[in-house]
Design a protein around this motif. Structure first.
Motif, PDB file in Angstrom:
ATOM      1  N   THR A  51     -42.342 103.550 -31.251  1.00 48.52           N
ATOM      2  CA  THR A  51     -43.986 102.975 -30.249  1.00 48.52           C
ATOM      3  C   THR A  51     -43.956 104.273 -29.096  1.00 48.52           C
ATOM      4  O   THR A  51     -43.398 105.141 -29.184  1.00 48.52           O
ATOM      5  CB  THR A  51     -43.079 102.301 -29.043  1.00 48.52           C
ATOM      6  N   TYR A  94     -34.621  86.616 -30.819  1.00 48.21           N
ATOM      7  CA  TYR A  94     -33.728  86.113 -29.889  1.00 48.21           C
ATOM      8  C   TYR A  94     -32.867  85.425 -30.109  1.00 48.21           C
ATOM      9  O   TYR A  94     -31.778  84.877 -28.325  1.00 48.21           O
ATOM     10  CB  TYR A  94     -34.813  86.263 -28.988  1.00 48.21           C
ATOM     11  N   LEU A 106     -30.015  95.930 -26.233  1.00 48.44           N
ATOM     12  CA  LEU A 106     -30.520  96.225 -25.063  1.00 48.44           C
ATOM     13  C   LEU A 106     -30.237  97.334 -24.544  1.00 48.44           C
ATOM     14  O   LEU A 106     -30.471  98.435 -23.717  1.00 48.44           O
ATOM     15  CB  LEU A 106     -31.903  96.350 -25.824  1.00 48.44           C
ATOM     16  N   ASN A 163     -44.733  98.350 -22.202  1.00 52.54           N
ATOM     17  CA  ASN A 163     -45.075  98.737 -22.976  1.00 52.54           C
ATOM     18  C   ASN A 163     -44.404  97.431 -24.942  1.00 52.54           C
ATOM     19  O   ASN A 163     -43.582  97.967 -24.531  1.00 52.54           O
ATOM     20  CB  ASN A 163     -44.701 100.228 -23.424  1.00 52.54           C
ATOM     21  N   GLU A 164     -45.475  97.192 -24.816  1.00 49.89           N
ATOM     22  CA  GLU A 164     -45.364  96.540 -26.265  1.00 49.89           C
ATOM     23  C   GLU A 164     -43.990  95.630 -26.216  1.00 49.89           C
ATOM     24  O   GLU A 164     -43.470  95.042 -26.979  1.00 49.89           O
ATOM     25  CB  GLU A 164     -44.724  97.705 -27.772  1.00 49.89           C
ATOM     26  N   GLU A 171     -34.430  92.613 -18.996  1.00 53.29           N
ATOM     27  CA  GLU A 171     -34.279  92.508 -20.729  1.00 53.29           C
ATOM     28  C   GLU A 171     -33.414  92.086 -20.840  1.00 53.29           C
ATOM     29  O   GLU A 171     -32.551  91.887 -21.251  1.00 53.29           O
ATOM     30  CB  GLU A 171     -33.457  94.454 -20.311  1.00 53.29           C
ATOM     31  N   PRO A 172     -34.182  90.965 -21.716  1.00 57.13           N
ATOM     32  CA  PRO A 172     -33.220  89.826 -22.210  1.00 57.13           C
ATOM     33  C   PRO A 172     -32.412  90.098 -23.456  1.00 57.13           C
ATOM     34  O   PRO A 172     -31.764  89.306 -23.485  1.00 57.13           O
ATOM     35  CB  PRO A 172     -34.849  89.021 -23.061  1.00 57.13           C
ATOM     36  N   GLY A 220     -38.539  94.487 -21.179  1.00 58.66           N
ATOM     37  CA  GLY A 220     -38.774  95.242 -21.775  1.00 58.66           C
ATOM     38  C   GLY A 220     -38.120  96.507 -22.395  1.00 58.66           C
ATOM     39  O   GLY A 220     -38.993  96.991 -23.004  1.00 58.66           O
ATOM     40  N   TYR A 267     -33.869  91.245 -31.681  1.00 59.99           N
ATOM     41  CA  TYR A 267     -32.773  91.967 -30.375  1.00 59.99           C
ATOM     42  C   TYR A 267     -31.946  91.656 -30.264  1.00 59.99           C
ATOM     43  O   TYR A 267     -32.189  92.722 -29.655  1.00 59.99           O
ATOM     44  CB  TYR A 267     -34.776  91.735 -29.928  1.00 59.99           C
ATOM     45  N   GLY A 287     -36.719  98.954 -23.967  1.00 62.99           N
ATOM     46  CA  GLY A 287     -36.400  99.135 -24.993  1.00 62.99           C
ATOM     47  C   GLY A 287     -35.641 100.381 -25.442  1.00 62.99           C
ATOM     48  O   GLY A 287     -33.669  99.548 -24.923  1.00 62.99           O
TER      49      GLY A 287
HETATM   50  C1  LIG Z   1     -41.219  96.266 -29.251  1.00 61.40           C
HETATM   51  S1  LIG Z   1     -39.773  96.173 -28.147  1.00 61.40           S
HETATM   52  C2  LIG Z   1     -40.381  97.499 -27.034  1.00 61.40           C
HETATM   53  C3  LIG Z   1     -39.388  98.114 -26.319  1.00 61.40           C
HETATM   54  C4  LIG Z   1     -40.213  99.141 -25.606  1.00 61.40           C
HETATM   55  N1  LIG Z   1     -41.135  98.963 -24.362  1.00 61.40           N
HETATM   56  C5  LIG Z   1     -41.377 100.051 -25.938  1.00 61.40           C
HETATM   57  O1  LIG Z   1     -41.687 100.395 -25.540  1.00 61.40           O
HETATM   58  O2  LIG Z   1     -40.307 101.251 -26.262  1.00 61.40           O
HETATM   59  C6  LIG Z   1     -40.087  95.022 -27.469  1.00 61.40           C
HETATM   60  C7  LIG Z   1     -39.491  94.364 -26.122  1.00 61.40           C
HETATM   61  O3  LIG Z   1     -39.812  93.311 -25.592  1.00 61.40           O
HETATM   62  C8  LIG Z   1     -38.481  92.632 -25.343  1.00 61.40           C
HETATM   63  N2  LIG Z   1     -38.449  91.571 -24.995  1.00 61.40           N
HETATM   64  C9  LIG Z   1     -39.170  90.382 -25.516  1.00 61.40           C
HETATM   65  N3  LIG Z   1     -39.455  90.109 -25.184  1.00 61.40           N
HETATM   66  C10 LIG Z   1     -39.399  90.113 -23.213  1.00 61.40           C
HETATM   67  C11 LIG Z   1     -39.697  89.055 -21.508  1.00 61.40           C
HETATM   68  N4  LIG Z   1     -40.206  87.943 -21.957  1.00 61.40           N
HETATM   69  N5  LIG Z   1     -39.346  89.155 -21.023  1.00 61.40           N
HETATM   70  C12 LIG Z   1     -38.964  91.050 -20.885  1.00 61.40           C
HETATM   71  N6  LIG Z   1     -39.215  91.631 -22.203  1.00 61.40           N
HETATM   72  C13 LIG Z   1     -38.873  90.869 -23.358  1.00 61.40           C
HETATM   73  C14 LIG Z   1     -37.578  93.246 -26.342  1.00 61.40           C
HETATM   74  O4  LIG Z   1     -36.553  92.760 -25.807  1.00 61.40           O
HETATM   75  C15 LIG Z   1     -37.682  95.142 -26.454  1.00 61.40           C
HETATM   76  O5  LIG Z   1     -37.168  95.320 -25.334  1.00 61.40           O
END
Ligand SMILES: C[S@@+](CC[C@H](N)C(=O)[O-])C[C@H]1O[C@@H](n2cnc3c(N)ncnc32)[C@H](O)[C@@H]1O
Length: 390
Positions: free
Chosen positions: A66, A44, A131, A168-169, A126-127, A98, A51, A100
Protein backbone atom coordinates in the motif's frame (compact mmCIF):
# COMPACT_ATOMS: atom_id res chain seq x y z
CA UNK A 1 -4.69 -21.28 -10.19
CA UNK A 2 -1.67 -22.65 -12.04
CA UNK A 3 0.06 -19.23 -12.17
CA UNK A 4 -0.42 -18.67 -8.43
CA UNK A 5 2.44 -19.66 -6.13
CA UNK A 6 1.72 -22.84 -4.15
CA UNK A 7 0.69 -22.48 -0.52
CA UNK A 8 2.58 -24.57 2.02
CA UNK A 9 0.95 -27.43 3.93
CA UNK A 10 0.40 -25.43 7.11
CA UNK A 11 -1.32 -22.60 5.18
CA UNK A 12 -3.48 -25.08 3.26
CA UNK A 13 -4.59 -26.74 6.52
CA UNK A 14 -5.53 -23.30 7.82
CA UNK A 15 -7.50 -22.58 4.64
CA UNK A 16 -9.34 -25.91 4.92
CA UNK A 17 -10.35 -25.08 8.49
CA UNK A 18 -11.86 -21.77 7.41
CA UNK A 19 -13.48 -23.47 4.42
CA UNK A 20 -15.19 -25.85 6.86
CA UNK A 21 -16.56 -22.98 8.96
CA UNK A 22 -17.93 -21.21 5.87
CA UNK A 23 -19.46 -24.47 4.60
CA UNK A 24 -21.15 -24.84 8.00
CA UNK A 25 -22.61 -21.37 7.59
CA UNK A 26 -23.85 -22.20 4.08
CA UNK A 27 -25.52 -25.39 5.38
CA UNK A 28 -27.16 -23.51 8.25
CA UNK A 29 -28.63 -21.02 5.76
CA UNK A 30 -30.30 -23.57 3.49
CA UNK A 31 -27.44 -23.99 1.07
CA UNK A 32 -26.44 -20.45 0.14
CA UNK A 33 -25.02 -17.25 1.63
CA UNK A 34 -24.55 -13.79 0.14
CA UNK A 35 -21.11 -12.95 -1.21
CA UNK A 36 -20.88 -10.24 1.47
CA UNK A 37 -21.22 -12.96 4.15
CA UNK A 38 -18.60 -15.07 2.36
CA UNK A 39 -16.20 -12.11 2.09
CA UNK A 40 -16.80 -11.13 5.72
CA UNK A 41 -15.87 -14.64 6.88
CA UNK A 42 -12.98 -15.07 4.42
CA UNK A 43 -11.40 -11.83 5.65
CA UNK A 44 -12.52 -11.41 9.25
CA UNK A 45 -13.66 -14.75 10.76
CA UNK A 46 -12.03 -14.60 14.23
CA UNK A 47 -8.71 -16.48 14.28
CA UNK A 48 -9.10 -17.78 10.72
CA UNK A 49 -10.02 -14.96 8.32
CA UNK A 50 -7.34 -13.36 6.15
CA UNK A 51 -7.05 -10.20 8.28
CA UNK A 52 -7.67 -11.97 11.60
CA UNK A 53 -5.02 -14.68 11.30
CA UNK A 54 -1.28 -14.36 11.79
CA UNK A 55 0.33 -14.49 8.34
CA UNK A 56 2.17 -11.46 7.00
CA UNK A 57 -0.16 -9.63 4.62
CA UNK A 58 1.06 -6.16 3.73
CA UNK A 59 4.43 -5.16 2.23
CA UNK A 60 7.20 -6.89 0.30
CA UNK A 61 6.95 -10.27 2.10
CA UNK A 62 3.13 -10.28 2.09
CA UNK A 63 0.41 -10.31 -0.57
CA UNK A 64 0.09 -6.67 -1.57
CA UNK A 65 1.62 -3.34 -0.82
CA UNK A 66 0.00 0.00 0.00
CA UNK A 67 1.08 3.62 -0.41
CA UNK A 68 2.37 4.12 3.17
CA UNK A 69 4.41 0.91 2.78
CA UNK A 70 5.92 2.20 -0.47
CA UNK A 71 7.13 5.49 0.93
CA UNK A 72 7.05 7.64 4.05
CA UNK A 73 6.59 10.59 1.64
CA UNK A 74 2.93 9.55 1.34
CA UNK A 75 2.35 9.84 5.10
CA UNK A 76 4.40 13.05 5.35
CA UNK A 77 2.03 14.60 2.79
CA UNK A 78 -0.96 13.43 4.85
CA UNK A 79 0.65 14.85 7.99
CA UNK A 80 1.09 18.24 6.33
CA UNK A 81 -2.58 18.21 5.32
CA UNK A 82 -3.56 17.22 8.89
CA UNK A 83 -1.39 19.98 10.41
CA UNK A 84 -3.12 22.56 8.23
CA UNK A 85 -6.56 21.40 9.39
CA UNK A 86 -5.63 21.01 13.05
CA UNK A 87 -4.48 24.61 13.27
CA UNK A 88 -8.15 25.49 12.80
CA UNK A 89 -9.44 23.08 15.47
CA UNK A 90 -9.47 23.06 19.25
CA UNK A 91 -7.19 20.36 20.70
CA UNK A 92 -7.80 18.03 17.77
CA UNK A 93 -7.48 14.26 17.79
CA UNK A 94 -6.71 11.95 14.87
CA UNK A 95 -8.54 8.65 14.46
CA UNK A 96 -6.98 6.21 12.01
CA UNK A 97 -9.13 3.32 10.80
CA UNK A 98 -7.56 0.03 9.71
CA UNK A 99 -3.93 0.94 10.32
CA UNK A 100 -2.33 -2.13 8.66
CA UNK A 101 1.26 -2.54 9.85
CA UNK A 102 1.15 0.81 11.70
CA UNK A 103 3.75 2.44 9.46
CA UNK A 104 1.45 5.30 8.42
CA UNK A 105 0.73 6.19 12.06
CA UNK A 106 4.49 6.20 12.82
CA UNK A 107 5.34 8.44 9.87
CA UNK A 108 2.43 10.83 10.40
CA UNK A 109 3.21 11.29 14.09
CA UNK A 110 6.94 11.72 13.42
CA UNK A 111 6.22 14.47 10.89
CA UNK A 112 3.62 16.17 13.11
CA UNK A 113 6.18 16.27 15.89
CA UNK A 114 8.68 17.97 13.57
CA UNK A 115 5.98 20.47 12.58
CA UNK A 116 5.15 21.03 16.23
CA UNK A 117 1.56 20.08 15.44
CA UNK A 118 0.95 16.86 17.38
CA UNK A 119 -2.71 15.98 17.99
CA UNK A 120 -4.00 15.74 21.55
CA UNK A 121 -4.45 12.03 20.90
CA UNK A 122 -3.97 9.54 18.03
CA UNK A 123 -6.54 6.74 18.12
CA UNK A 124 -6.38 3.60 16.02
CA UNK A 125 -9.45 1.45 15.38
CA UNK A 126 -8.24 -1.87 14.00
CA UNK A 127 -10.60 -4.87 13.93
CA UNK A 128 -7.81 -7.40 13.37
CA UNK A 129 -6.21 -8.49 16.65
CA UNK A 130 -3.15 -9.70 14.75
CA UNK A 131 -2.63 -6.35 12.99
CA UNK A 132 -3.29 -4.47 16.21
CA UNK A 133 -0.46 -6.40 17.85
CA UNK A 134 1.88 -5.66 14.93
CA UNK A 135 0.97 -1.96 15.09
CA UNK A 136 1.67 -1.81 18.83
CA UNK A 137 5.05 -3.46 18.33
CA UNK A 138 6.06 -1.14 15.49
CA UNK A 139 5.02 2.03 17.30
CA UNK A 140 6.86 0.91 20.45
CA UNK A 141 10.02 0.34 18.39
CA UNK A 142 9.88 3.41 16.16
CA UNK A 143 8.25 6.18 18.19
CA UNK A 144 8.53 5.22 21.88
CA UNK A 145 8.50 8.93 22.83
CA UNK A 146 5.01 9.35 21.32
CA UNK A 147 3.46 6.17 22.67
CA UNK A 148 1.62 8.03 25.42
CA UNK A 149 -0.63 9.85 22.94
CA UNK A 150 -1.57 6.70 20.97
CA UNK A 151 -4.29 4.26 21.94
CA UNK A 152 -6.27 1.49 20.29
CA UNK A 153 -10.05 1.44 20.32
CA UNK A 154 -12.40 -1.55 20.08
CA UNK A 155 -15.24 0.59 18.78
CA UNK A 156 -15.88 4.18 17.77
CA UNK A 157 -15.66 6.76 20.57
CA UNK A 158 -18.98 7.44 22.31
CA UNK A 159 -18.27 11.14 22.76
CA UNK A 160 -18.03 13.36 19.71
CA UNK A 161 -14.65 14.94 19.00
CA UNK A 162 -12.98 17.62 16.91
CA UNK A 163 -10.37 16.19 14.62
CA UNK A 164 -9.49 14.11 11.60
CA UNK A 165 -10.52 10.60 10.59
CA UNK A 166 -8.10 8.84 8.23
CA UNK A 167 -8.53 5.60 6.32
CA UNK A 168 -6.17 4.37 3.63
CA UNK A 169 -7.40 1.34 1.67
CA UNK A 170 -10.05 0.43 4.23
CA UNK A 171 -13.26 0.81 2.22
CA UNK A 172 -11.97 -1.59 -0.47
CA UNK A 173 -11.64 -4.26 2.23
CA UNK A 174 -15.32 -4.04 3.22
CA UNK A 175 -17.63 -6.91 2.19
CA UNK A 176 -19.74 -6.34 -0.93
CA UNK A 177 -22.86 -7.99 -2.35
CA UNK A 178 -22.56 -9.17 -5.94
CA UNK A 179 -25.30 -8.85 -8.52
CA UNK A 180 -25.88 -9.80 -12.11
CA UNK A 181 -28.36 -8.36 -14.61
CA UNK A 182 -30.59 -10.45 -16.80
CA UNK A 183 -32.85 -8.50 -19.17
CA UNK A 184 -35.10 -6.55 -16.79
CA UNK A 185 -34.14 -8.44 -13.64
CA UNK A 186 -31.55 -7.97 -10.94
CA UNK A 187 -30.18 -11.25 -9.57
CA UNK A 188 -27.95 -11.67 -6.56
CA UNK A 189 -24.88 -13.87 -6.88
CA UNK A 190 -24.87 -16.17 -3.85
CA UNK A 191 -22.15 -18.53 -2.72
CA UNK A 192 -22.87 -22.27 -2.55
CA UNK A 193 -20.79 -25.38 -1.88
CA UNK A 194 -21.10 -27.79 -4.78
CA UNK A 195 -18.92 -30.62 -6.10
CA UNK A 196 -16.45 -30.08 -3.26
CA UNK A 197 -15.87 -26.41 -3.97
CA UNK A 198 -17.37 -22.97 -3.50
CA UNK A 199 -19.32 -21.71 -6.48
CA UNK A 200 -21.65 -18.91 -7.57
CA UNK A 201 -25.41 -19.34 -7.76
CA UNK A 202 -27.83 -16.78 -9.14
CA UNK A 203 -31.09 -16.04 -7.39
CA UNK A 204 -33.57 -13.15 -7.40
CA UNK A 205 -32.31 -10.07 -5.53
CA UNK A 206 -34.33 -9.09 -2.46
CA UNK A 207 -36.16 -5.75 -2.48
CA UNK A 208 -33.30 -3.93 -0.72
CA UNK A 209 -30.59 -5.03 -3.18
CA UNK A 210 -32.91 -4.56 -6.17
CA UNK A 211 -33.62 -0.97 -5.18
CA UNK A 212 -29.95 -0.17 -4.40
CA UNK A 213 -28.78 -1.59 -7.70
CA UNK A 214 -31.41 0.34 -9.66
CA UNK A 215 -30.32 3.52 -7.88
CA UNK A 216 -26.64 3.15 -8.78
CA UNK A 217 -27.03 1.97 -12.36
CA UNK A 218 -26.57 4.65 -14.96
CA UNK A 219 -29.28 3.39 -17.34
CA UNK A 220 -32.33 1.10 -17.17
CA UNK A 221 -31.41 -2.51 -16.41
CA UNK A 222 -32.46 -3.63 -19.88
CA UNK A 223 -29.91 -1.29 -21.53
CA UNK A 224 -26.98 -3.07 -19.88
CA UNK A 225 -25.29 -6.01 -21.62
CA UNK A 226 -26.79 -9.41 -20.76
CA UNK A 227 -25.09 -11.02 -17.72
CA UNK A 228 -23.52 -7.70 -16.64
CA UNK A 229 -22.16 -8.28 -13.11
CA UNK A 230 -20.93 -5.90 -10.48
CA UNK A 231 -21.00 -5.34 -6.75
CA UNK A 232 -22.34 -2.94 -4.18
CA UNK A 233 -21.03 -2.08 -0.72
CA UNK A 234 -24.18 -2.25 1.35
CA UNK A 235 -22.40 -1.67 4.67
CA UNK A 236 -21.02 1.71 3.56
CA UNK A 237 -24.10 3.75 4.59
CA UNK A 238 -24.06 2.73 8.23
CA UNK A 239 -20.28 2.88 8.40
CA UNK A 240 -20.05 6.50 7.22
CA UNK A 241 -23.10 7.52 9.27
CA UNK A 242 -21.52 6.13 12.43
CA UNK A 243 -18.25 7.99 11.67
CA UNK A 244 -20.19 11.19 10.98
CA UNK A 245 -21.94 10.84 14.34
CA UNK A 246 -18.51 10.96 16.06
CA UNK A 247 -17.26 14.08 14.36
CA UNK A 248 -18.36 17.36 15.97
CA UNK A 249 -15.98 19.35 13.79
CA UNK A 250 -13.24 18.33 11.41
CA UNK A 251 -12.52 16.22 8.37
CA UNK A 252 -12.55 12.64 7.13
CA UNK A 253 -9.96 11.71 4.51
CA UNK A 254 -10.46 8.43 2.68
CA UNK A 255 -7.87 7.22 0.20
CA UNK A 256 -8.68 4.21 -1.91
CA UNK A 257 -8.92 2.84 -5.42
CA UNK A 258 -12.17 3.40 -7.15
CA UNK A 259 -14.27 5.55 -9.40
CA UNK A 260 -17.09 8.00 -9.50
CA UNK A 261 -20.37 6.17 -10.06
CA UNK A 262 -20.70 6.72 -13.80
CA UNK A 263 -17.30 5.09 -14.33
CA UNK A 264 -17.88 2.32 -11.78
CA UNK A 265 -21.16 1.15 -13.28
CA UNK A 266 -20.11 1.85 -16.83
CA UNK A 267 -21.76 -0.62 -19.21
CA UNK A 268 -18.35 -1.79 -20.43
CA UNK A 269 -17.20 -2.81 -16.94
CA UNK A 270 -19.16 -6.03 -17.33
CA UNK A 271 -17.50 -8.08 -14.58
CA UNK A 272 -17.31 -5.54 -11.77
CA UNK A 273 -14.17 -4.72 -9.83
CA UNK A 274 -13.55 -7.69 -7.55
CA UNK A 275 -9.83 -8.46 -7.16
CA UNK A 276 -7.85 -10.90 -5.04
CA UNK A 277 -4.22 -10.57 -3.99
CA UNK A 278 -2.03 -13.54 -3.19
CA UNK A 279 1.73 -13.09 -2.81
CA UNK A 280 1.67 -10.08 -5.17
CA UNK A 281 -0.32 -11.97 -7.82
CA UNK A 282 -3.62 -10.34 -8.75
CA UNK A 283 -6.60 -12.36 -10.01
CA UNK A 284 -10.39 -12.42 -9.73
CA UNK A 285 -11.31 -15.75 -8.12
CA UNK A 286 -12.31 -15.24 -4.46
CA UNK A 287 -12.81 -18.98 -3.91
CA UNK A 288 -9.11 -19.84 -4.19
CA UNK A 289 -6.92 -20.05 -1.10
CA UNK A 290 -9.78 -18.95 1.16
CA UNK A 291 -8.35 -17.08 4.15
CA UNK A 292 -4.89 -16.88 2.58
CA UNK A 293 -5.61 -14.17 0.03
CA UNK A 294 -6.99 -10.65 0.22
CA UNK A 295 -10.33 -9.93 -1.49
CA UNK A 296 -11.18 -6.36 -2.49
CA UNK A 297 -13.66 -4.31 -4.48
CA UNK A 298 -13.15 -0.77 -5.79
CA UNK A 299 -14.90 2.12 -4.09
CA UNK A 300 -17.92 3.93 -5.54
CA UNK A 301 -16.86 7.44 -4.46
CA UNK A 302 -20.22 8.90 -5.44
CA UNK A 303 -21.77 6.60 -2.82
CA UNK A 304 -19.25 7.82 -0.23
CA UNK A 305 -20.12 11.44 -1.07
CA UNK A 306 -23.89 10.81 -1.03
CA UNK A 307 -23.92 9.06 2.32
CA UNK A 308 -21.61 11.72 3.77
CA UNK A 309 -23.84 14.49 2.48
CA UNK A 310 -26.96 12.81 3.88
CA UNK A 311 -25.18 12.53 7.23
CA UNK A 312 -24.69 16.32 7.29
CA UNK A 313 -21.11 16.45 5.98
CA UNK A 314 -19.74 18.68 3.25
CA UNK A 315 -17.86 17.20 0.33
CA UNK A 316 -14.63 19.14 0.81
CA UNK A 317 -12.60 17.65 -2.03
CA UNK A 318 -12.16 14.75 -4.44
CA UNK A 319 -9.02 14.25 -6.46
CA UNK A 320 -6.71 11.56 -7.84
CA UNK A 321 -3.94 10.57 -5.42
CA UNK A 322 -1.26 12.11 -7.68
CA UNK A 323 -2.78 15.59 -7.46
CA UNK A 324 -3.39 15.25 -3.74
CA UNK A 325 0.27 14.42 -3.10
CA UNK A 326 1.54 17.08 -5.49
CA UNK A 327 -0.81 19.62 -3.86
CA UNK A 328 0.64 18.67 -0.48
CA UNK A 329 4.10 19.40 -1.92
CA UNK A 330 5.54 15.87 -2.27
CA UNK A 331 8.30 17.07 -4.61
CA UNK A 332 9.34 19.90 -2.32
CA UNK A 333 9.26 17.55 0.68
CA UNK A 334 11.63 15.23 -1.15
CA UNK A 335 14.01 18.14 -1.82
CA UNK A 336 13.92 19.12 1.85
CA UNK A 337 14.82 15.64 3.10
CA UNK A 338 18.47 14.83 3.72
CA UNK A 339 19.65 11.75 1.85
CA UNK A 340 22.71 9.71 2.76
CA UNK A 341 23.75 9.20 -0.85
CA UNK A 342 22.54 9.46 -4.41
CA UNK A 343 21.09 5.92 -4.32
CA UNK A 344 18.73 6.93 -1.53
CA UNK A 345 17.67 9.98 -3.46
CA UNK A 346 17.02 7.95 -6.61
CA UNK A 347 14.98 5.53 -4.52
CA UNK A 348 12.83 8.44 -3.29
CA UNK A 349 12.27 9.55 -6.91
CA UNK A 350 11.22 6.01 -7.80
CA UNK A 351 8.75 5.99 -4.89
CA UNK A 352 7.24 9.31 -6.00
CA UNK A 353 6.74 7.84 -9.47
CA UNK A 354 4.94 4.81 -8.02
CA UNK A 355 2.66 7.03 -5.96
CA UNK A 356 1.88 9.57 -8.67
CA UNK A 357 2.26 8.18 -12.19
CA UNK A 358 -1.11 7.63 -13.91
CA UNK A 359 -0.32 4.02 -14.82
CA UNK A 360 0.82 3.25 -11.24
CA UNK A 361 -1.18 4.55 -8.23
CA UNK A 362 -1.58 8.16 -9.34
CA UNK A 363 -4.92 7.93 -11.16
CA UNK A 364 -6.50 4.72 -9.92
CA UNK A 365 -6.34 5.87 -6.30
CA UNK A 366 -8.44 8.83 -5.23
CA UNK A 367 -8.72 10.96 -2.12
CA UNK A 368 -12.08 12.19 -0.86
CA UNK A 369 -12.56 14.65 2.00
CA UNK A 370 -15.80 14.94 3.96
CA UNK A 371 -15.96 17.81 6.43
CA UNK A 372 -18.13 19.05 9.25
CA UNK A 373 -18.22 22.70 10.34
CA UNK A 374 -14.98 23.40 8.62
CA UNK A 375 -14.52 25.91 5.87
CA UNK A 376 -10.97 26.21 4.63
CA UNK A 377 -9.01 25.63 1.44
CA UNK A 378 -7.24 22.28 1.65
CA UNK A 379 -3.79 22.03 0.08
CA UNK A 380 -4.36 18.44 -1.11
CA UNK A 381 -7.16 19.62 -3.37
CA UNK A 382 -5.57 22.91 -4.43
CA UNK A 383 -4.29 21.68 -7.82
CA UNK A 384 -7.25 19.65 -9.06
CA UNK A 385 -10.66 19.09 -7.49
CA UNK A 386 -13.05 16.71 -9.24
CA UNK A 387 -15.99 17.12 -6.86
CA UNK A 388 -18.28 17.93 -9.74
CA UNK A 389 -17.54 14.57 -11.38
CA UNK A 390 -19.01 12.67 -8.42
C1 LIG B 1 -5.88 -3.17 2.82
S1 LIG B 1 -5.57 -3.03 4.51
C2 LIG B 1 -4.91 -1.38 4.57
C3 LIG B 1 -4.02 -1.17 5.77
C4 LIG B 1 -3.37 0.23 5.90
N1 LIG B 1 -4.35 1.27 6.03
C5 LIG B 1 -2.43 0.52 4.77
O1 LIG B 1 -2.70 1.41 3.97
O2 LIG B 1 -1.40 -0.17 4.67
C6 LIG B 1 -7.19 -2.87 5.19
C7 LIG B 1 -7.23 -2.54 6.67
O3 LIG B 1 -8.57 -2.17 7.03
C8 LIG B 1 -8.93 -2.84 8.21
N2 LIG B 1 -10.42 -2.82 8.27
C9 LIG B 1 -11.29 -3.55 7.59
N3 LIG B 1 -12.56 -3.22 7.89
C10 LIG B 1 -12.49 -2.20 8.78
C11 LIG B 1 -13.45 -1.41 9.46
N4 LIG B 1 -14.76 -1.60 9.29
N5 LIG B 1 -13.01 -0.45 10.32
C12 LIG B 1 -11.70 -0.24 10.50
N6 LIG B 1 -10.73 -0.97 9.87
C13 LIG B 1 -11.12 -1.93 9.02
C14 LIG B 1 -8.22 -4.17 8.08
O4 LIG B 1 -8.16 -4.89 9.28
C15 LIG B 1 -6.86 -3.67 7.60
O5 LIG B 1 -6.06 -3.17 8.63
Amino acid sequence: MSELPEADEHALRHSKELEKVIRGQIESEDGQISFAQFMQMALYQPGLGYYSAGARKIGAGGDFTTAPEISSLFSICLARQCAEIMRDLNGAVILELGAGTGVMACDILTELKVLNALPRHYYILEPSADLQQRQQQLLAERIPDLESIVSWLDSLPEKTFEGIILANEVIDAMPVRRFCLDNDNVDELFVVWEDDKFDWKRGPADAELDSKVKTVLQQPVSDYPHAYCSEINSALDNWIKSLADCLARGLMLFIDYGYSRHEYYHEQRTQGTLLCHYQHHVHSNPFLYVGLQDITASVDFTAVAEVGFNAGLNISGFTPQAYFLLGCGIEKIMEELKYEDVREQLEASRQIKLLTMPDEMGERFKVIALGRNIDMALRGFSLVDHRRRL
